[in-house]
Design an enzyme around this catalytic site. Sequence first.
Site, PDB file in Angstrom:
ATOM      1  N   GLN A   1       0.824  -1.220   0.000  1.00  0.00           N
ATOM      2  CA  GLN A   1       0.000   0.000   0.000  1.00  0.00           C
ATOM      3  C   GLN A   1       0.857   1.268   0.000  1.00  0.00           C
ATOM      4  O   GLN A   1       0.355   2.346  -0.323  1.00  0.00           O
ATOM      5  CB  GLN A   1      -0.986  -0.004   1.175  1.00  0.00           C
ATOM      6  CG  GLN A   1      -2.090  -1.061   1.019  1.00  0.00           C
ATOM      7  CD  GLN A   1      -3.064  -1.048   2.175  1.00  0.00           C
ATOM      8  OE1 GLN A   1      -2.786  -1.631   3.213  1.00  0.00           O
ATOM      9  NE2 GLN A   1      -4.173  -0.358   2.016  1.00  0.00           N
TER      10      GLN A   1
ATOM     11  N   CYS B   1     -10.898   0.203   3.187  1.00  0.00           N
ATOM     12  CA  CYS B   1      -9.488   0.015   2.819  1.00  0.00           C
ATOM     13  C   CYS B   1      -8.898   1.371   2.495  1.00  0.00           C
ATOM     14  O   CYS B   1      -9.502   2.162   1.757  1.00  0.00           O
ATOM     15  CB  CYS B   1      -9.380  -0.905   1.611  1.00  0.00           C
ATOM     16  SG  CYS B   1      -7.680  -1.222   1.106  1.00  0.00           S
ATOM     17  N   LEU B   2      -7.701   1.630   3.011  1.00  0.00           N
ATOM     18  CA  LEU B   2      -7.053   2.917   2.763  1.00  0.00           C
ATOM     19  C   LEU B   2      -6.745   3.099   1.272  1.00  0.00           C
ATOM     20  O   LEU B   2      -6.575   4.222   0.821  1.00  0.00           O
ATOM     21  CB  LEU B   2      -5.773   3.032   3.597  1.00  0.00           C
ATOM     22  CG  LEU B   2      -6.017   3.030   5.113  1.00  0.00           C
ATOM     23  CD1 LEU B   2      -4.697   2.956   5.868  1.00  0.00           C
ATOM     24  CD2 LEU B   2      -6.817   4.267   5.541  1.00  0.00           C
TER      25      LEU B   2
ATOM     26  N   HIS C   1      -7.756  -9.543   5.515  1.00  0.00           N
ATOM     27  CA  HIS C   1      -7.796  -8.391   4.598  1.00  0.00           C
ATOM     28  C   HIS C   1      -6.359  -8.011   4.181  1.00  0.00           C
ATOM     29  O   HIS C   1      -6.084  -7.779   2.995  1.00  0.00           O
ATOM     30  CB  HIS C   1      -8.509  -7.230   5.305  1.00  0.00           C
ATOM     31  CG  HIS C   1      -8.471  -5.913   4.585  1.00  0.00           C
ATOM     32  ND1 HIS C   1      -9.609  -5.275   4.136  1.00  0.00           N
ATOM     33  CD2 HIS C   1      -7.438  -5.077   4.260  1.00  0.00           C
ATOM     34  CE1 HIS C   1      -9.279  -4.133   3.565  1.00  0.00           C
ATOM     35  NE2 HIS C   1      -7.968  -3.983   3.629  1.00  0.00           N
ATOM     36  N   GLU C   2      -5.455  -7.973   5.179  1.00  0.00           N
ATOM     37  CA  GLU C   2      -4.057  -7.592   4.878  1.00  0.00           C
ATOM     38  C   GLU C   2      -3.352  -8.666   4.056  1.00  0.00           C
ATOM     39  O   GLU C   2      -2.580  -8.358   3.132  1.00  0.00           O
ATOM     40  CB  GLU C   2      -3.282  -7.330   6.167  1.00  0.00           C
ATOM     41  CG  GLU C   2      -3.855  -6.269   7.103  1.00  0.00           C
ATOM     42  CD  GLU C   2      -4.215  -4.969   6.418  1.00  0.00           C
ATOM     43  OE1 GLU C   2      -3.660  -4.668   5.349  1.00  0.00           O
ATOM     44  OE2 GLU C   2      -5.073  -4.250   6.956  1.00  0.00           O
TER      45      GLU C   2
ATOM     46  N   HIS D   1      -3.921  -8.299   0.458  1.00  0.00           N
ATOM     47  CA  HIS D   1      -3.063  -7.296  -0.202  1.00  0.00           C
ATOM     48  C   HIS D   1      -1.760  -7.928  -0.694  1.00  0.00           C
ATOM     49  O   HIS D   1      -1.246  -7.555  -1.754  1.00  0.00           O
ATOM     50  CB  HIS D   1      -2.723  -6.145   0.756  1.00  0.00           C
ATOM     51  CG  HIS D   1      -3.790  -5.110   0.900  1.00  0.00           C
ATOM     52  ND1 HIS D   1      -4.214  -4.320  -0.146  1.00  0.00           N
ATOM     53  CD2 HIS D   1      -4.510  -4.703   1.983  1.00  0.00           C
ATOM     54  CE1 HIS D   1      -5.151  -3.475   0.284  1.00  0.00           C
ATOM     55  NE2 HIS D   1      -5.359  -3.703   1.578  1.00  0.00           N
TER      56      HIS D   1
HETATM   57  O1  GNR Z   1      -8.445   0.749   8.371  1.00  0.00           O
HETATM   58  C1  GNR Z   1      -8.935  -0.302   7.957  1.00  0.00           C
HETATM   59  N1  GNR Z   1     -10.090  -0.752   8.491  1.00  0.00           N
HETATM   60  C2  GNR Z   1     -10.617  -2.021   8.252  1.00  0.00           C
HETATM   61  C3  GNR Z   1     -11.927  -2.283   8.655  1.00  0.00           C
HETATM   62  C4  GNR Z   1     -12.482  -3.534   8.463  1.00  0.00           C
HETATM   63  C5  GNR Z   1     -11.739  -4.534   7.870  1.00  0.00           C
HETATM   64  C6  GNR Z   1     -10.448  -4.281   7.452  1.00  0.00           C
HETATM   65  C7  GNR Z   1      -9.880  -3.043   7.654  1.00  0.00           C
HETATM   66  S1  GNR Z   1      -8.238  -2.754   7.162  1.00  0.00           S
HETATM   67  C8  GNR Z   1      -8.280  -1.022   6.845  1.00  0.00           C
HETATM   68  C9  GNR Z   1      -6.891  -0.493   6.526  1.00  0.00           C
HETATM   69  C10 GNR Z   1      -6.376  -1.115   5.245  1.00  0.00           C
HETATM   70  O2  GNR Z   1      -6.702  -0.751   4.147  1.00  0.00           O
HETATM   71  N2  GNR Z   1      -5.576  -2.125   5.358  1.00  0.00           N
HETATM   72  O3  GNR Z   1      -5.114  -2.757   4.269  1.00  0.00           O
HETATM   73 NI    NI Z   2      -6.682  -2.516   2.795  1.00  0.00          NI
END
Ligand code: GNR
Ligand code: NI
Length: 188
Positions: free
Chosen positions: A51, A113-114, A155-156, A159
């Site tokens: 990211q 997600c950021l 989630h990570e 990525h």
């Molecule tokens: O900040 C984040 N909040 C979030 C909320 C629910 C499930 C996953 C996340 S991860 C995200 C930050 C991000 O984009 N991480 O890759």
């Molecule tokens: Ni994310």
Amino acid sequence: MAIRPILEVPDPRLKIVSEPVTVFDDALRTLVADMFDTMYDAPGIGLAAIQIGVPKRVLVIDLQPEDPDAEPVACDHDGHHHHHQPTKREPRVFVNPVILDPAEELATYQEGCLSVPEIYADVDRPATCRVRYQDLDGTVHEEQLDGLMATCIQHEMDHLEGILFIDHLSRLKRQMALKKLQKLRQAA
Ligand code: GNR
Ligand code: NI
């Protein structure tokens, strides 16, 4: 230490499959420090190295991203004037993480997600899992995860494989999300 720009869709680098870390040196520590600076500034609860444009298998997570140096917040939402003590930081680093034993039971969280700013959608994922990972010294650890931590690490991990949470949505919902993001950007 530095806040680095966060890549956003449709940046093609977000689709890269990240490479394992083989050298546990000061450059890795600097990368992780920059990842925390960037994540806390955003703010977010997790960040994968890709990211910020670095295709290495490194994740940082802190489910309590509030600033511990912040003044206690005065608050009287329930009619009683009191102060919220800011939560403590709980920074976690996962190098070369591997997900083991994902539960059959799924849990649904509204994810964001950021790299897909201001878009939120429900995603189903295994409710619990184990993670095997290395720390900054290269030592291997294994841990059982549940709740938001289990969701966040999955989630990570996505990525690291070039997958975004919107890739788990139906094509219609994904297209709607990306259109909404385009619209928000035009308004900005
Ligand atoms: O900040 C984040 N909040 C979030 C909320 C629910 C499930 C996953 C996340 S991860 C995200 C930050 C991000 O984009 N991480 O890759
Ligand atoms: Ni994310």
